[in-house]
Design an enzyme around this catalytic site. Structure first.
Site, PDB file in Angstrom:
ATOM      1  N   ARG A  13       5.783   6.703  -2.149  1.00 44.03           N
ATOM      2  CA  ARG A  13       5.626   5.271  -0.944  1.00 44.03           C
ATOM      3  C   ARG A  13       6.363   3.650  -1.489  1.00 44.03           C
ATOM      4  O   ARG A  13       7.019   3.257  -0.549  1.00 44.03           O
ATOM      5  CB  ARG A  13       4.359   4.535  -0.598  1.00 44.03           C
ATOM      6  CG  ARG A  13       3.825   4.010   0.731  1.00 44.03           C
ATOM      7  CD  ARG A  13       2.151   4.191   1.085  1.00 44.03           C
ATOM      8  NE  ARG A  13       2.399   5.188   2.142  1.00 44.03           N
ATOM      9  CZ  ARG A  13       1.622   5.245   2.915  1.00 44.03           C
ATOM     10  NH1 ARG A  13       2.678   4.352   3.299  1.00 44.03           N
ATOM     11  NH2 ARG A  13       1.504   6.445   3.966  1.00 44.03           N
ATOM     12  N   PHE A  65      -0.851   2.053  -1.809  1.00 44.77           N
ATOM     13  CA  PHE A  65      -0.503   3.316  -2.058  1.00 44.77           C
ATOM     14  C   PHE A  65       0.994   3.361  -2.547  1.00 44.77           C
ATOM     15  O   PHE A  65       2.012   3.823  -2.171  1.00 44.77           O
ATOM     16  CB  PHE A  65      -0.684   4.316  -2.108  1.00 44.77           C
ATOM     17  CG  PHE A  65      -1.281   5.441  -1.662  1.00 44.77           C
ATOM     18  CD1 PHE A  65      -1.817   6.126  -2.311  1.00 44.77           C
ATOM     19  CD2 PHE A  65       0.058   6.112  -1.855  1.00 44.77           C
ATOM     20  CE1 PHE A  65      -1.640   7.558  -2.928  1.00 44.77           C
ATOM     21  CE2 PHE A  65       0.403   7.471  -1.971  1.00 44.77           C
ATOM     22  CZ  PHE A  65      -1.656   8.411  -2.683  1.00 44.77           C
ATOM     23  N   GLU A  74      -5.454  -0.612   5.453  1.00 45.75           N
ATOM     24  CA  GLU A  74      -4.113  -1.004   4.183  1.00 45.75           C
ATOM     25  C   GLU A  74      -3.104  -1.356   4.891  1.00 45.75           C
ATOM     26  O   GLU A  74      -2.987  -3.155   3.817  1.00 45.75           O
ATOM     27  CB  GLU A  74      -3.258   0.526   3.747  1.00 45.75           C
ATOM     28  CG  GLU A  74      -3.923   1.166   3.048  1.00 45.75           C
ATOM     29  CD  GLU A  74      -3.229   2.800   2.550  1.00 45.75           C
ATOM     30  OE1 GLU A  74      -2.865   3.099   3.753  1.00 45.75           O
ATOM     31  OE2 GLU A  74      -3.262   2.663   1.728  1.00 45.75           O
TER      32      GLU A  74
HETATM   33  N1  LUZ Z   1      -2.747   9.526  -0.145  1.00 42.46           N
HETATM   34  C1  LUZ Z   1      -2.340  10.219   0.025  1.00 42.46           C
HETATM   35  C2  LUZ Z   1      -2.421   7.538   0.519  1.00 42.46           C
HETATM   36  O1  LUZ Z   1      -1.926  11.083  -1.007  1.00 42.46           O
HETATM   37  N2  LUZ Z   1      -0.883  10.259   0.046  1.00 42.46           N
HETATM   38  C3  LUZ Z   1      -0.230   8.875   1.316  1.00 42.46           C
HETATM   39  O2  LUZ Z   1       0.232   8.506   1.529  1.00 42.46           O
HETATM   40  C4  LUZ Z   1      -1.183   7.629   0.794  1.00 42.46           C
HETATM   41  N3  LUZ Z   1      -0.676   7.080   1.498  1.00 42.46           N
HETATM   42  C5  LUZ Z   1      -1.894   5.438   1.822  1.00 42.46           C
HETATM   43  C6  LUZ Z   1      -2.817   5.817   1.082  1.00 42.46           C
HETATM   44  N4  LUZ Z   1      -3.455   7.047  -0.241  1.00 42.46           N
HETATM   45 MO1  MOS Z   2      -5.334   5.496   0.054  1.00 45.05          MO
HETATM   46  S1  MOS Z   2      -5.041   4.133  -1.243  1.00 45.05           S
HETATM   47  O1  MOS Z   2      -7.517   6.378  -0.663  1.00 45.05           O
HETATM   48  O2  MOS Z   2      -5.623   5.401   1.592  1.00 45.05           O
END
Ligand code: LUZ
Ligand code: MOS
Length: 756
Positions: free
Chosen positions: A304, A338, A709
């Site tokens: 990400r 993330f 987010e």
């Molecule tokens: N969790 C995940 C996430 O497994 N994949 C993602 O792309 C993600 N993005 C944001 C927060 N959690």
């Molecule tokens: Mo998440 S960082 O558990 O969307």
């Protein structure tokens, strides 16, 4: 509409895992963990602990009937350490006792002898040693080498971002009750019940269908329970499986702070190239991610970062490389954003540095390079709308930026030690799990004979209000009061193979699944009505708890219709599956369309710094947020305000520190890890929600956009506003483009390049 849990919370009536009534005979677990950051285990002495009153069993790695492996993407994390320990806080043994106090007393009597091995906590040092979790990954577009030759300005630099503790109010917790025939029922404070289920089955050597995981609600998570709720739940299951008795495990705050991973600190270097007008032509960046001792979600988080490597800007020539560096810290994990916030901070730092070195104002460089419709991200996806530029322009008006700049200038010329600063922070965040297959959800809806509705989905309520949104959607399909709906606990026996509630997509995906299921039932009900009324079904619809025929209300109420349907043996339940449409990604070429859409906005932040003390105050944050057509404005506002403050905390006062010798986490209490409180909250937060891009049907939830987010990253603006203020006091300072900007760092940086 309000958040339905608000009243329960205020009255203390909402039930969390720790509040669950324990069955008679419940054992309490305490976990013995490593106090050495890397070492060979020479001996583990349980004898003194075993002699303690109330102790029933002490479980170590050898007692695990299945695989001692809780890895999810990379198989590199044991549930309980074997011959080697890799970080302080790594679980080694589980003490089961009649009471919690007895369990902790006995746990403290365990002793372990360890031969210390070399400890690495710096990601660059790990990279030098070649200790990467996976091979490096690179996103690129254009040709940076050739383009660099055409740049008038080439600026190189480094930037650092710190970690962050999730500080969910509810610590990690689980309760497992053994059922007949090896089956287990686990209540877990997890964002990912299906992960808990799958990994419990693996560790116990059981088929998945013997493990039922149930989640009522979480007292916050923020990513910290996407993967890291799992080990504690598995431990209760292991205990229940081995003893045949229920087992409860609630981490103490101190344990939670020490034993669990956090946001990944990043150390990065960059080269930014611009033409003479401030147009960015080249962006090269290397991310050294401090992954911790096991992979956890690090590889996905790094991915990400790569997706967001250019922030809100269009840059034609890009090369971004990322390294997941294995260190001897608790495995770092998902945290709101993330990996996105880390990448965006570095982009902004580079632009700021470019502004300092070229003399072009920072906001000019930012504005000139914002994405416009049709521009492509380095991963090949087109940006379809104009929300980034429109939010920027609207924010300039909304926050009276030109006027504010003048008043800041005036203030600064009249004050010797108090200095004001201002920053603009554009945000663009991709919505969808970057791991494409995770973008699916399901729902099971029952309409009961009294007309009340029960909805099960894979979504986990963690305070964000996802259940309220799902109820709104269901109430809307049936056109009944929202009070007639209920969202049940998240349970793996009712909704299977669920993705974690994460990536801001919980409401979008589970809400859509619930909507499909409700529409299915509505269709059947209208069929029943058409028979009763002897009219065509296409003329019928539901409104205000009644059946309507074209523009006229009939005599059939919702409750009557449901009862008639039941009496005529119509199925009043439906299961539906939702898969986010139109997304794909090719990891071989690193190109595709990974996101259903993007969320964009701009924040304007004004701060005052006390240049004698190093302290600061956030005066105001004005935000334009493109939220689509809002489903629940109050919940949206709550998410933006909370995320903003959490983001500001990350770049200002929240500092993780480790003892340089023992590598022990020093910020292991709330006295040493400071988070924003009401006194630190900006004096003014104004949020204007703006509509913009219109999403296709089935993308987003009823035209609304994900909210969890994206607003976190508005907080990054605080760092640059503080730097802006500091530079009017000391024009040589850069604070080394290092976050967090603690008051200590401000004070030191104010003397940067100055003689004492
Ligand atoms: N969790 C995940 C996430 O497994 N994949 C993602 O792309 C993600 N993005 C944001 C927060 N959690
Ligand atoms: Mo998440 S960082 O558990 O969307």
């Amino acid at each position: 509409m309000k958040h339905f849990d608000a009243i329960l919370h205020v009255k203390g009536k909402s039930i969390f895992t720790a509040d669950m009534r324990e069955p008679v005979g419940t054992l309490h677990a305490a976990v013995f963990t490593s106090s050495c950051s890397h070492g060979k285990v020479l001996s583990l002495d349980l004898s003194r602990a075993e002699a303690h009153a109330g102790v029933i069993q002490i479980i170590t790695a050898e007692d695990i009937p299945g695989e001692n492996q809780i890895g999810n993407i990379v198989m590199d994390e044991p549930l309980l350490a074997g011959n080697t320990v890799h970080f302080i806080g790594e679980p080694v043994a589980i003490v089961l006792a009649e009471t919690r106090r007895q369990a902790y007393k006995a746990m403290n009597a365990i002793s372990m002898e360890v031969e210390e091995l070399k400890t690495v906590i710096d990601p660059r040092e790990a990279a030098k040693l070649g200790d990467l979790i996976v091979p490096p990954r690179t996103f690129s577009c254009g040709d940076t080498e050739t383009a660099l030759k055409k740049c008038t300005h080439v600026i190189k630099g480094t930037a650092e971002t710190g970690g962050q503790e999730h500080l969910y109010l509810e610590t990690q917790s689980a309760l497992c009750i053994p059922l007949e025939g090896n089956a287990l029922h686990i209540t877990s404070s997890t964002q990912g019940p299906s992960f808990v289920q799958k990994i419990t089955a693996r560790v116990l050597g059981l088929p998945v269908h013997l493990v039922q995981v149930d989640v009522v609600r979480l007292g916050g998570a923020f990513g910290g329970k996407e993967d890291q709720a799992t080990p504690w739940a598995v431990m209760t299951a292991l205990g229940a499986h081995l003893t045949g008795r229920p087992v409860k495990l609630i981490l103490k705050r101190h344990e939670d702070l020490v034993n669990t991973g956090k946001r990944h600190p990043y150390s990065s270097d960059f080269t930014i190239g611009l033409d003479e007008n401030g147009k960015i032509l080249v962006w090269e960046v290397n991310y050294y991610q401090n992954s911790g001792a096991a992979s956890d979600l690090s590889t996905a988080i790094l991915e990400r970062s790569l997706f967001h490597c250019t922030g809100s800007y269009f840059i034609p020539n890009v090369r971004a490389a990322g390294y997941c560096c294995r260190t001897n810290l608790a495995p770092n994990t998902a945290f709101r954003g993330f990996g996105g916030p880390q990448a965006m901070f570095i982009m902004e730092a580079a632009i700021y540095k470019a502004a300092v070195e070229t003399g072009i104002p920072v906001n000019k460089i930012q504005k000139k390079n914002l994405m416009k419709p049709g521009d492509c991200f380095p991963y090949g996806m087109e940006y379809p709308c104009d929300e980034i530029r429109s939010s920027w322009n609207l924010a300039e008006e909304f926050a009276h930026v030109a006027e504010t700049r003048r008043s800041v200038y005036k203030f600064n010329s009249e004050n010797r030690y108090l200095k004001k600063g201002i920053s603009m922070m554009p945000v663009c965040f991709g919505i969808s799990f970057t791991t494409t297959f995770l973008n699916q959800a399901s729902a099971l809806v029952h309409v009961y004979t009294d007309g009340s509705v029960g909805i099960s989905t894979g979504a986990v309520e963690m305070g964000q209000g996802v259940n309220s949104r799902i109820r709104q959607v269901a109430a809307d399909v049936f056109s009944i009061p929202v009070e007639q709906t209920r969202v049940e606990s998240t349970n793996t026996s009712r909704t299977a193979n669920t993705s974690p509630t994460a990536a801001s997509s919980g409401a979008d995906m589970n809400g859509n699944a619930a909507q499909i299921a409700c529409k299915e039932i509505r269709g059947r009900l209208l069929e029943v009505a058409s028979v009763i009324l002897d009219c065509e079904v296409k003329n019928l619809h539901l409104m205000n708890s009644k059946v309507w025929n074209k523009e006229k209300s009939t005599d059939i109420s919702w409750n009557q219709l449901v009862m008639k349907a039941y009496m005529s043996r119509t199925d009043l339940s439906s299961h539906a599956h939702y898969a986010t449409p139109g997304i794909h990604f090719n990891k071989a070429t690193e190109k595709g369309r990974p996101f259903a859409y993007h969320v964009s906005g701009t924040a304007v932040t004004e701060v005052t710094v006390d240049c004698l003390l190093g302290t600061y105050k956030i005066n105001s944050v004005n935000i334009i947020h493109h939220g689509g057509s809002q489903l629940n404005p109050l919940l949206d506002r709550g998410q933006v305000e909370g995320a903003l403050l959490q983001g500001i905390g990350w770049v200002t006062m929240e500092e993780l520190k480790w003892d340089s010798r023992s590598k022990r986490l020093l910020a292991d209490t709330l006295a040493t890890y400071k988070v924003p409180d009401i006194g630190f909250t900006p004096d003014e937060v104004n949020i204007l929600f703006a509509e913009g891009e219109v999403l296709e049907d089935g993308v987003g939830l009823k035209g609304s956009k994900a909210i969890g987010e994206p607003p976190f990253m508005y907080g990054i603006g605080a760092w640059f506003a503080i730097l802006d203020a500091m530079r009017t006091f000391n024009p040589n300072t850069s604070a080394n483009y290092t976050a967090p900007m603690t008051p200590e760092r401000v004070l030191m940086a104010l003397t940067e390049g100055k003689r004492s």
